[in-house]
Motif scaffolding. Sequence first.
Motif, mmCIF file in Angstrom:
data_model
loop_
_atom_site.group_PDB
_atom_site.id
_atom_site.type_symbol
_atom_site.label_atom_id
_atom_site.label_comp_id
_atom_site.label_asym_id
_atom_site.label_seq_id
_atom_site.Cartn_x
_atom_site.Cartn_y
_atom_site.Cartn_z
ATOM 1 N N GLY A 150 0.701 -1.225 0.186
ATOM 2 C CA GLY A 150 -0.050 -0.124 -0.075
ATOM 3 C C GLY A 150 0.893 1.411 0.119
ATOM 4 O O GLY A 150 0.077 2.225 -0.274
ATOM 5 N N SER A 151 2.040 1.157 0.254
ATOM 6 C CA SER A 151 3.028 2.591 0.271
ATOM 7 C C SER A 151 4.368 2.015 -0.022
ATOM 8 O O SER A 151 4.842 0.714 0.224
ATOM 9 N N PHE A 152 5.009 2.888 -0.535
ATOM 10 C CA PHE A 152 6.591 2.549 -0.826
ATOM 11 C C PHE A 152 7.364 2.483 0.427
ATOM 12 O O PHE A 152 8.126 1.359 0.760
ATOM 13 N N ARG A 153 6.766 3.150 1.513
ATOM 14 C CA ARG A 153 7.496 2.857 3.171
ATOM 15 C C ARG A 153 7.070 1.443 3.561
ATOM 16 O O ARG A 153 8.194 0.910 4.023
ATOM 17 N N SER A 154 6.094 0.979 3.713
ATOM 18 C CA SER A 154 5.783 -0.371 3.958
ATOM 19 C C SER A 154 6.193 -1.441 3.044
ATOM 20 O O SER A 154 7.116 -2.461 3.643
ATOM 21 N N ALA A 155 6.703 -1.265 1.873
ATOM 22 C CA ALA A 155 7.297 -2.044 1.031
ATOM 23 C C ALA A 155 8.751 -2.197 1.394
ATOM 24 O O ALA A 155 9.379 -3.164 1.450
ATOM 25 N N ALA A 156 9.510 -1.042 1.730
ATOM 26 C CA ALA A 156 10.769 -0.886 1.918
ATOM 27 C C ALA A 156 10.924 -1.726 3.353
ATOM 28 O O ALA A 156 11.942 -2.376 3.550
ATOM 29 N N VAL A 157 9.985 -1.721 4.232
ATOM 30 C CA VAL A 157 10.113 -2.043 5.531
ATOM 31 C C VAL A 157 10.038 -3.933 5.296
ATOM 32 O O VAL A 157 10.778 -4.555 6.021
ATOM 33 N N ARG A 158 9.114 -4.387 4.443
ATOM 34 C CA ARG A 158 8.883 -5.659 4.338
ATOM 35 C C ARG A 158 10.104 -6.171 3.560
ATOM 36 O O ARG A 158 10.847 -7.612 3.894
ATOM 37 N N LEU A 159 10.723 -5.559 2.863
ATOM 38 C CA LEU A 159 11.949 -5.987 1.972
ATOM 39 C C LEU A 159 13.302 -5.755 2.490
ATOM 40 O O LEU A 159 14.465 -5.995 2.081
ATOM 41 N N SER A 160 13.396 -5.022 3.874
ATOM 42 C CA SER A 160 14.443 -4.460 4.423
ATOM 43 C C SER A 160 15.274 -3.791 3.751
ATOM 44 O O SER A 160 16.575 -3.738 3.682
ATOM 45 N N ARG A 161 14.687 -2.816 2.993
ATOM 46 C CA ARG A 161 15.413 -1.871 2.219
ATOM 47 C C ARG A 161 15.013 -0.241 2.711
ATOM 48 O O ARG A 161 14.030 -0.116 3.256
ATOM 49 N N VAL A 162 15.854 0.569 2.131
ATOM 50 C CA VAL A 162 15.461 1.927 2.412
ATOM 51 C C VAL A 162 14.151 2.225 1.441
ATOM 52 O O VAL A 162 14.333 1.710 0.306
ATOM 53 N N GLN A 163 13.603 3.374 1.696
ATOM 54 C CA GLN A 163 12.363 3.627 0.935
ATOM 55 C C GLN A 163 12.943 4.122 -0.597
ATOM 56 O O GLN A 163 12.213 3.954 -1.448
ATOM 57 N N SER A 164 14.103 5.007 -0.390
ATOM 58 C CA SER A 164 14.511 5.744 -1.553
ATOM 59 C C SER A 164 14.913 4.464 -2.704
ATOM 60 O O SER A 164 14.653 4.833 -3.982
ATOM 61 N N ALA A 165 15.292 3.277 -2.167
ATOM 62 C CA ALA A 165 15.922 2.440 -3.154
ATOM 63 C C ALA A 165 14.701 1.671 -3.870
ATOM 64 O O ALA A 165 14.678 1.236 -5.018
ATOM 65 N N ILE A 166 13.502 1.571 -3.065
ATOM 66 C CA ILE A 166 12.325 1.081 -3.590
ATOM 67 C C ILE A 166 11.764 2.032 -4.665
ATOM 68 O O ILE A 166 11.197 1.595 -5.720
ATOM 69 N N SER A 167 11.773 3.300 -4.152
ATOM 70 C CA SER A 167 11.208 4.298 -5.081
ATOM 71 C C SER A 167 11.863 4.302 -6.535
ATOM 72 O O SER A 167 11.313 4.357 -7.694
ATOM 73 N N HIS A 168 13.295 4.121 -6.173
ATOM 74 C CA HIS A 168 14.065 4.406 -7.355
ATOM 75 C C HIS A 168 13.872 3.237 -8.208
ATOM 76 O O HIS A 168 13.957 3.500 -9.648
ATOM 77 N N ALA A 169 13.738 2.012 -7.862
ATOM 78 C CA ALA A 169 13.607 0.876 -8.837
ATOM 79 C C ALA A 169 12.112 0.904 -9.418
ATOM 80 O O ALA A 169 12.323 0.236 -10.623
ATOM 81 N N ILE A 170 11.290 1.352 -8.763
ATOM 82 C CA ILE A 170 9.945 1.426 -9.363
ATOM 83 C C ILE A 170 10.121 2.470 -10.532
ATOM 84 O O ILE A 170 9.575 2.204 -11.660
ATOM 85 N N ALA A 171 10.875 3.630 -10.343
ATOM 86 C CA ALA A 171 11.074 4.420 -11.411
ATOM 87 C C ALA A 171 11.577 4.019 -12.634
ATOM 88 O O ALA A 171 11.283 4.294 -13.620
ATOM 89 N N ASN A 172 12.692 3.153 -12.194
ATOM 90 C CA ASN A 172 13.630 2.684 -13.399
ATOM 91 C C ASN A 172 12.608 1.725 -14.309
ATOM 92 O O ASN A 172 12.955 1.579 -15.594
#
Length: 286
Positions: free
Chosen positions: A5-27
């Motif tokens: 439901g959010s980039f932040r929650s996805a980052a917590v589940r994947l043990s990654r920083v939020q910026s990395a998730i946002s960057h991966a989706i943008a790419n």
Amino acid sequence: MAECGSFRSAAVRLSRVQSAISHAIANLEAELGLALFDRTGHRPVLTPEGQSLLANARDILLRVDAMPARARGLGEGGELELPLTVDTLFPIGMVGAALTKMRAAYPSVSIRLAVEPLGGPIASLIDKRSLAIVVGEDFRDPRIALEAISSVEQVAVVSVEHPLARRQSRNTISLQDLADHLQIVLSDPTPLTEGRMFGVLSPQTCQVTNQDTKHAMILAGLGWGRLPSWQVERDLRERRLVRLATTAFGRRSQVAAEAYLAHRLDEPFGPAALAFRQALMQMAEA
């Protein structure tokens, strides 16, 4: 991300920083040339295009997850697929139950199932398919190994509304009586029976390509014929069909034929085929 439901929650589940998730989706969006998420609201939501591609992504992940199990099967000499051709006289419910047990042990093995009359099962083995179930002694080949499973009974029957059904209450039906009426018979999809006839007693025939059609035509009163006992048990009990009062097809109009599990001599059983064989034999003995 779609599940969280959010980039932040996805980052917590994947043990990654939020910026990395946002960057991966943008790419990924840049590579695909379309927007996967609508970011105009309070929370990002999938676009219609994103929803469509999500289904494809989940399918890919399922296939990736299945690869280790399939790899283990290959390492053990396991089959990717189990091709099976079954004689139309054999009870298909027993085949389904045995395949279900096989799949419990080998879930990555796919199944290719065909149901064929007469020479079909043996022809499939000659064409290099894996397994077959054949009924009767009419089709033999030195390249094929046969193992007896059980017997299959066939009954000569006719619709209760057919003239032969009304006649047999008075006396036994003769060969001439049978010849005076249309007989429903199976046609062979192979050339193995060319010039040969099996249990055809009437010069008047209706040739059909499968057992269900034969059953339906006899029920409809079009003609008479032989059907496996397992297929007509209920029809006989509920008086939609009656046995023909003739000795031309065995006592009580019934004859039995042996059923065999068959395979090519140059293609021994794989693990899945062995599991199917074991389940089938256990059911036949029960």
